[in-house]
Design an enzyme around this catalytic site. Sequence first.
Site, PDB file in Angstrom:
ATOM      1  N   ASN A 117    -135.176  44.462-104.648  1.00 19.21           N
ATOM      2  CA  ASN A 117    -135.754  43.602-105.697  1.00 19.21           C
ATOM      3  C   ASN A 117    -136.395  42.358-105.089  1.00 19.21           C
ATOM      4  OD1 ASN A 117    -136.511  42.910-108.247  1.00 19.21           O
ATOM      5  ND2 ASN A 117    -134.455  42.471-108.999  1.00 19.21           N
ATOM      6  N   LYS A 155    -138.087  54.032-106.646  1.00 17.28           N
ATOM      7  CA  LYS A 155    -138.703  53.998-107.973  1.00 17.28           C
ATOM      8  C   LYS A 155    -140.192  53.672-107.810  1.00 17.28           C
ATOM      9  CE  LYS A 155    -135.739  50.996-108.421  1.00 17.28           C
ATOM     10  NZ  LYS A 155    -134.764  49.903-108.626  1.00 17.28           N
ATOM     11  N   TYR A 209    -138.958  30.086-114.047  1.00 14.55           N
ATOM     12  CA  TYR A 209    -137.530  29.911-113.775  1.00 14.55           C
ATOM     13  C   TYR A 209    -137.127  28.444-113.703  1.00 14.55           C
ATOM     14  CZ  TYR A 209    -137.350  34.830-112.349  1.00 14.55           C
ATOM     15  OH  TYR A 209    -137.414  36.197-112.318  1.00 14.55           O
ATOM     16  N   TRP A 210    -135.894  28.176-114.156  1.00 10.94           N
ATOM     17  CA  TRP A 210    -135.221  26.897-113.963  1.00 10.94           C
ATOM     18  C   TRP A 210    -133.799  27.234-113.508  1.00 10.94           C
ATOM     19  CZ3 TRP A 210    -138.365  28.306-117.934  1.00 10.94           C
ATOM     20  CH2 TRP A 210    -139.523  27.533-118.138  1.00 10.94           C
ATOM     21  N   ARG A 211    -133.609  27.326-112.184  1.00  8.51           N
ATOM     22  CA  ARG A 211    -132.332  27.833-111.668  1.00  8.51           C
ATOM     23  C   ARG A 211    -131.817  27.068-110.451  1.00  8.51           C
ATOM     24  NH1 ARG A 211    -134.502  33.623-109.742  1.00  8.51           N
ATOM     25  NH2 ARG A 211    -132.359  34.274-110.189  1.00  8.51           N
ATOM     26  N   ASP A 264    -133.955  47.928-113.562  1.00 13.94           N
ATOM     27  CA  ASP A 264    -132.520  47.677-113.730  1.00 13.94           C
ATOM     28  C   ASP A 264    -131.878  48.740-114.615  1.00 13.94           C
ATOM     29  OD1 ASP A 264    -133.047  45.330-112.314  1.00 13.94           O
ATOM     30  OD2 ASP A 264    -133.255  44.133-114.141  1.00 13.94           O
ATOM     31  N   ASN A 275    -128.209  43.106-115.870  1.00 19.38           N
ATOM     32  CA  ASN A 275    -128.900  44.179-116.590  1.00 19.38           C
ATOM     33  C   ASN A 275    -128.393  45.548-116.141  1.00 19.38           C
ATOM     34  OD1 ASN A 275    -130.413  42.002-117.493  1.00 19.38           O
ATOM     35  ND2 ASN A 275    -132.237  42.535-116.302  1.00 19.38           N
ATOM     36  N   ALA A 317    -144.701  54.640-113.207  1.00 23.70           N
ATOM     37  CA  ALA A 317    -145.216  55.817-113.924  1.00 23.70           C
ATOM     38  C   ALA A 317    -145.397  57.019-113.016  1.00 23.70           C
ATOM     39  CB  ALA A 317    -146.547  55.467-114.584  1.00 23.70           C
TER      40      ALA A 317
END
Length: 303
Positions: A165, A225, A101-103, A258, A33, A228
Amino acid sequence: MNGRFLSIGECMVELSQAGGGLLRKGFAGDTLNTAWYARACIQPAWSVDYFTALGDDAMSDEMIAFFEEAGIGTNLIRRIKGKAPGLYMINLRNGERSFSYWRDNSAARQLAADPDRLREAIEGTDVVYFSGLTPAILPREDADTLLAETRRAKAAGKFVVFDPNIRPRLWASYDVMHTTISEGARSSSLVMPSFDDEALHFGDDSIEATIHRYRALGAPNVLIKNGADGATLNFAGQEDFVPAETVKEVVDTTSAGDSFNGAFLAKYLETKDAVASACFAVKVAARVVSEHGALVAKDKLGL
C-alpha cells in the site's frame, strides 16, 4: 476451524461526501478496513482483533464502540492520555478518490512504542496482517521494532500478511520507503500488492517482475491486485489468474483493495484454496466499489 486474526495499523476519522455540500463522519483506515471485511466474511469461530493506539478523547471512545459493534476485538488497543485519532477526507471525482489528511499528532503513531505489548499481541494470534502504511507512520525505531516482531512471527510459523500500500508522502525518502517495504515483504508469508503502485514506485514493467521481486525477498506467496484487470496469484511457485468482476457503475474505489484483502483472507483461512478465495474476493470488492464509503454494511455485500 477457529483461530485469531490480528490487524495492526491506524484507524482514522473519515469524512466522506454526503451530498449537498455536507460531509458524513465515519471511521476507516486500510488495516481497519481489511479487519472489517475479514470479520464480515470469516467463520464466526475466528476472532478478529485490531492493534493500534488511540487517545482518551470522546472520538476515541466512539471509535472503540464502533469496533466492538462490528465484532472487532479492542482489548489490545493502547489508550494514550492527551492524544486523539487522525482524520482524513475523501475527495471523489468520477468514482476515483484522492485524500486530504490530518494525522501528524495521531495516537496511532505510538502503536509500537511498547515492544512488550506488541510482542504479546502477536504471540497470541495465528494470523498477522499489516500494510506499508503501518511502519510509514511510525518513528524509525518503532518501525524497526514492528518489522522485527513480524519477522519473528513468520519464523515461529505464524501466517504474516503484508500489503505494501505505497504512499510516498508518508515516507521520509524514497530510499527509506523502498527499504522498509522490502523488509515488510521479507517478514511475510503472503504479500498482496497493487500492481499500479509497484509499477509506479518500484519501476516494475510487468506483473511477473513484481512477483519475482517479492519472491526473491523471501515471500513464498504473492497475490497481485490489478483493478479491472483482475488478480494474479503465485502461491509456492504455482501461478494462477482470476478475472475481475464486472461492475455496472463504479461509485467509490476507496476500499477496493482492502475489501479484497479481507474477503480473500477470510475465505483462504477457511479453505486453503487461493484461487477460490480470490474468486470470492473479487465479488466482494465489486460490491464495495458500487457503494459510497470505505466500509460497506454486510447486508449489502451479498454474503
